[in-house]
Design an enzyme around this catalytic site. Structure first.
Site, mmCIF file in Angstrom:
data_model
loop_
_atom_site.group_PDB
_atom_site.id
_atom_site.type_symbol
_atom_site.label_atom_id
_atom_site.label_comp_id
_atom_site.label_asym_id
_atom_site.label_seq_id
_atom_site.Cartn_x
_atom_site.Cartn_y
_atom_site.Cartn_z
ATOM 1 N N ASP A 215 -1.204 1.139 8.592
ATOM 2 C CA ASP A 215 -1.578 2.530 8.892
ATOM 3 C C ASP A 215 -2.227 2.668 10.262
ATOM 4 O OD1 ASP A 215 -0.739 2.998 6.335
ATOM 5 O OD2 ASP A 215 -2.605 3.905 5.635
ATOM 6 N N HIS B 4 -4.093 -2.310 8.616
ATOM 7 C CA HIS B 4 -4.106 -1.440 9.794
ATOM 8 C C HIS B 4 -3.821 -2.278 11.037
ATOM 9 C CE1 HIS B 4 -6.519 0.636 6.752
ATOM 10 N NE2 HIS B 4 -6.213 1.776 7.372
#
Length: 375
Positions: free
Chosen positions: A170, A313
């Site tokens: 993400d 991430h």
């Protein structure tokens, strides 16, 4: 008398000459017809398909002219149906036979019909055609099961999906995304990237082009990561649209295929606005909090299970560094790292727009927690 006899003789000669000419013509016509008959008998087996003498049935063999018929099962799990082509659709190549257009491969059973929505055996190989008549390739959900078809569309019943997981990243792209892509490429791994619009503006050019060309799945994670539950419907739509527009600049004009909501905050209204399959996760590594390589490694490798969706991430250097250990270790354990759409298809799940999916592990299945489709 002599003059009259001469006239009779001339008339008789003319009759005899006419009879001889007609006889010669008749002989020539009979000979020509005989040659045509012999030639037709020799050529008929080769011209049969083009002249409607034979067509291909569901077993791919020559047989009687096929009648238009419905698919065996509505979910595409049985024998393919034979559907009527639209009057405006032309068969570009010989029929029966394979055809190709801008969408993909399909099979013309005759000049006016095609296979649709099911399996068909052609030249002793098993293929599958979707509801539009196009050839299935790769993992395909059919009747609640996952089936694998190779790059030529040939069904491979030996292909195993039992050790698949999906790594998802993400908030990127970021300064370290290229390094992560290098690691994924080194080990033949695929991942799904949920991108933020604000970061695309800074890092998207090279990263997104690589994601697309190297077979990763590109997702939309909003423009600047707000709590979308607090936004109006118009503002929520703008968050997605701005990011799609930015992605499209580097993705051959296409926006994202899937969505993940910031913080996982979702509602039915937001799912409808997203208008694509939406994804949560099974494992949150909490890499955004720890920013620690070893913690990230342990979060993934301790207790990982097939079918899980892992959340990380790629904007953090520690995460990208941890993946240099995580990815080869997973591969060495026998895991296949795939995109979310592949994981779903191999699990027999046909993704739907406006539905959120949580995971495809056995634990998810046992708990009835694969998606919120029934909610």
């Amino acid at each position: 008398m002599k003059r009259e006899t001469l006239k009779q003789r001339r008339r008789r000669l003319r009759r005899e000459k006419a009879i001889r000419s007609c006889t010669r013509i008749a002989v020539c016509v009979i000979a020509a017809l005989a040659l045509v008959t012999v030639g037709w008998k020799i050529a008929a087996p080769f011209l049969g398909d083009s002249y409607g003498q034979a067509e291909t049935g569901n077993d791919g063999q020559k047989g009687p002219i096929a009648e238009v018929q419905a698919a065996e099962n509505e979910d595409g799990s049985g024998n393919a149906g034979i559907a009527q082509l639209a009057e405006t659709t032309e068969v570009p190549y010989e029929a029966p036979g394979w055809q190709y257009d801008n969408t993909g491969w399909w099979y013309a059973v005759s000049d006016t019909t095609y296979y649709q929505n099911g399996f068909a055996v052609i030249d002793d190989k098993t293929y599958h055609f979707d509801s539009s008549g196009y050839l299935s390739v790769g993992w395909t959900p059919i009747g609640g099961k996952g089936y694998y078809f190779d790059e030529n569309g040939v069904y491979d019943p030996e292909k195993d999906h039992s050790m698949m997981i999906a790594l998802t990243f993400d908030d990127g792209p970021g300064a370290h995304t290229g390094e992560l892509l290098d690691t994924l490429k080194q080990y033949g791994a695929k991942a799904t990237f949920f991108l933020q619009g604000v970061n695309i503006e800074q890092y998207g050019g090279e990263a997104i082009a690589r994601m697309a060309s190297e077979g990763h799945l590109i997702g939309n994670h909003s423009y600047d990561h707000p709590n979308m539950l607090k936004l109006s419907a118009e503002d929520a739509a703008t968050q997605f649209q701005k990011t799609d527009d930015l992605i499209a600049q580097y993705n051959n004009g296409s926006g994202a295929s899937v969505v993940r909501f910031p913080y996982g905050n979702k509602s039915k209204e937001l799912e409808a606005i997203a208008a694509r399959p939406c994804f949560m996760w099974d494992v949150d590594t909490m890499d955004w909090e720890s920013r620690n390589v070893q913690s990230n490694i342990q979060a993934v490798l301790n207790g990982v299970e097939p079918g899980q969706i892992i959340l990380m991430h790629d904007i953090y250097q520690a995460t990208v560094e941890a993946c240099k250990t995580i990815i080869p270790e997973l591969v060495s354990r026998g895991y296949e790292l795939v995109t979310l759409d592949t994981l779903a298809a191999a699990s027999g799940v046909e993704l739907q727009n406006g539905v959120t999916y949580y995971g495809f592990s056995q634990a998810d299945i046992d708990a009835g927690n694969v998606s919120d489709a029934e909610n």
